[in-house]
Design a protein around this motif. Structure first.
Motif: not given
Lengths: 514, 514
Positions: A268-269, A273, B418, B421, B434, B439-440, B443-444
């Protein structure tokens, strides 16, 4: 292949060396795990192919950065990559082809040959926590780590039956200058333990010092022909290879010493994700890093690394023992095996500030996952706390005890005549009990994994003894272990030569604390 | 199949029922787990065949005891078994043949149809701890359980997102007479929760009371046609089927209600010390028990149960979360699937006296193993402490939170566009991050499992807030949940009829405390 221990004895010579070896206490160390259970695999063939294809696309279209490293760029250009500034775009198939010269397994020699480890195949080698600037114990609380703490952890690792490896920076000895700590750390691993260890990666010159000190310990010729260190080379995800880590890798690969090439990812970073997206990036990064190691020296031993965790999307904090981290690790194991490379992942990961239930849930999730994912080298296998900021003394022995359970699980199921136990079932029959039967008598000592820590006493006994929780039991065990520690024998001539090397190096440069 | 909730509304009729349903708060409950990951299997084909052959040998040569149950012996004789005293020897192949009429999966209906569960296939249904005579919490300590405690656990299970089932004897309400407690326990499950539940097995008459109370709750016709209870029938290992448990099974099978037929084994005491030997005995016992259920009513729903743990050979205490228990559970899952039967095993097992690190290691080992072993019904999935002697309030919510992680792991890896990614990797590139990418952002929210309990705060914040360990965080959560509990709507006419049934039954017999 030369026998290090024989040469060691003959080199230092004399009665002192023999006396030292004869009088030393030997602590039992289990052999590294040789799995007799399958690996757990979460990706089907289609998913594997999609990820492998996408990873090649990443290398070809997007590429990776080799930062402040003109020599690396030149090597890549010569190998056929397209280099533009610091960006290296690797044509489809090239990285994988270069990786093919890396060995599928290798032996890392310990100065005690009985403790040498084979990394790869179905094996699992366990090493302690790496890198925390802080330590914690139940009575001293959380504080900056010192060299004294470092030595204690090396001793605890030496005395732990289930640790096969002494590790590297078990904590950062912050009381020693940054440019000199690697000397003291290596010296501690070499003299306070006889298990295999890791070298310094914080500067190419320190990697070279590590190689040189191994020359003193093992003999220069032995080090030229054999792998005696496995060191941790992180990739700055996404897709960035910095000059310090690559410089260390260059030294180690040149000297045929092993590196773990390891994306460091908080999902995620530093990666998408999604699990499949993260695996794509991990594979691309590892392929680029390992390919580079083989450009330095074809056949240099390496490990496919994956340090992967998820993130708390509210606070941005890394989270551990999560299902997404497990899925990524299972998948990364599959990808590593398809490349025929040893695999490093998992550990005693947790986000908790204390060695409490949160820490243990998170750690157990990760340890179990690591065993089943086919990990070959597990760094951080015990002692990790607070997202890796803290090396915890109690948790070190708590986790180390759980590593015994991994050994038990890896044994799998024996279905020979003794394992079938039909005689026992016949002897006991309906309504009987097995405690006294012949089969139980013959097998009970080795039948079950045995904790050295956990409490199974009746409630009343436990309460009378103070009603201690796991942390307090562990605190007592730490103290007991440290108070009974005895240094493994080492030829005094080698010990002197090591000390002289360290003194000389230290005297050759001013202290640096940044 | 009738719709229970529709009939319930139409039966009780009137505005009160409608008002009750309209004003009720709804707590979210996750759907039972539908695995998208494989099962982990430790036995190869040869081992499976050896164990299956040996289990038939056990049934044929040694046999099993049906104690104080002449009707059972008569049924077995008629079915072709050799009966000698209470010993029943079952010819090779007969038990397995009888088991073939048991369904491979079945629906257990909840009074709220959205919470009905399908037990079998690739599903995993999670139910809370069962049976402890004691409870514990951080401030009240360890004490005998009461009906008040029981109700609190039912409320906590109702409010837990990751529990699909209300369970049965979540603790023993020791302040209620033994011969009447089942009435109060069932009443609590039926009125304080709308999740599926278990019936009484402590006497055949209490099993019949359970069926009759379900007739009041669901309507008699509905219960005749549908399974509304899954109850726990233990086998007294080795190979003994007592008249109380078998009497309960007879009632439930006759009424098409489900039973878990479950050897209760502390390895080394009630079974051989070896994994393969224990699996042989487990299989023989389960086959005999399930075959018997099908003699009562072919097609009666059943579950292949295995409560298996190991023993501390020094103290004789049962041990939990051990590698041997895991190997047995993995193997038992394979045996159950080869019989085409739903499988029950694993749970929040631990031997620790406190909800500390020991408890969490042991529990996490067992929960992870249960998910990967293909368990379909996991009793004791949260709240178990001290070898099952204690139901712990804090551990209940701690474990329940970890059950969320099992849901996440079971999802497996999505490799659609998806999931791949690639757009995110292209957007971010080397050296980027990210957190803000498209995308994040998209979807997060659903990308990562999210704890409701564990602490991920920075050290300083955590310390300022009191430096609480997991148990203290859990204690606060228990209090918060109980203070916000609201009863799920129930037609007042049904509630009254249930209360009347309980009152009448209680008045019909003197109190018994043994």
């Amino acid at each position: 292949m030369a026998d290090a221990s024989t040469r060691r004895r003959s080199r230092g010579g004399g009665g002192a060396a023999r006396r030292a070896e004869r009088t030393a206490v030997s602590f039992e160390t289990a052999k590294y795990i040789e799995r007799n259970i399958p690996n757990f695999e979460v990706l089907n063939e289609e998913a594997l192919e999609v990820i492998e294809t996408n990873a090649e696309t990443v290398l070809e279209e997007i590429g990776v950065n080799f930062v402040e490293n003109p020599a690396a760029l030149a090597r890549w250009r010569e190998a056929g990559a397209e280099v533009e500034g610091e960006r290296v775009r690797i044509p489809r198939g090239l990285a994988r082809k270069l990786c093919a010269t890396a060995p599928s397994q290798f032996t890392q020699h310990a100065r005690n040959p009985e403790k040498s480890v084979v990394i790869g195949g179905r094996n699992l080698v366990l090493a302690p926590v790496y890198g925390p600037p802080f330590v914690r114990d139940a009575f001293g609380g959380r504080r900056y780590a010192t060299m004294d703490d470092f030595k204690k952890f090396v001793k605890l690792a030496y005395m732990s039956k289930w640790l096969h490896h002494s590790g590297g920076t078990v904590c950062e000895p912050t009381d020693i200058p940054v440019n000199k700590r690697h000397l003291d750390m290596l010296s501690a691993h070499m003299t306070l333990s006889d298990k295999p260890f890791m070298g310094s990666v914080t500067d190419p010159s320190r990697a070279q010092d590590s190689v040189d000190m191994c020359g003193v310990l093992f003999g220069k010729e032995f080090v030229q022909d054999n792998t005696v260190m496995t060191s941790l080379v992180n990739i700055n995800s996404p897709m960035t290879f910095d000059e310090v880590m690559m410089g260390a890798l260059e030294v180690y690969a040149t000297n045929n010493q092993a590196c773990i090439v390891s994306p460091f990812i908080v999902g995620g970073a530093m990666a998408p994700v999604s699990v499949a997206g993260t695996l794509t990036q991990v594979l691309a990064e590892v392929m680029a890093g390992i390919a580079y190691s083989q450009l330095i020296r074809p056949g240099a031993p390496v490990i496919f690394g994956a340090f992967v965790t998820s993130i708390d999307m509210n606070s941005g904090a890394p989270t551990f023992g999560t299902p997404e981290a497990s899925l990524i690790t299972y998948g990364a194991g599959q990808l590593a095996r398809r490349m025929g490379l040893p695999f490093r992942s998992a550990g005693s990961f947790c986000g908790s500030k204390l060695p409490d239930a949160q820490a243990a849930y998170e750690t157990a999730n990760s340890l179990n996952m690591g065993l089943l994912a086919g990990v070959n080298f597990m760094l951080h296998a015990c002692g990790w706390l607070e997202g890796g900021l803290v090396a915890d003394f109690e948790k070190f022995v708590m986790d180390a005890d759980q590593l015994g359970a991994l050994h038990g699980l890896a044994k799998g199921v024996n279905h020979d005549e003794n394992g079938q136990a039909m005689d026992a079932i016949r002897e006991v029959g309906p309504g009987g009990h097995y405690l006294g039967c012949a089969h139980t008598q013959a097998n009970f000592k080795s039948a079950f994994w045995k904790t050295d820590l956990l409490d199974y006493k009746p409630f009343e006994t436990w309460e009378e003894e103070g009603g201690r929780d796991t942390r307090m039991l562990a605190s007592a065990r730490v103290e007991r272990l440290l108070s009974t520690y005895e240094q493994p024998a080492l030829d005094p001539a080698i010990a002197e030569a090591l000390a002289a090397f360290v003194d000389e190096k230290k005297a050759s440069m001013p202290d640096a604390f940044m």
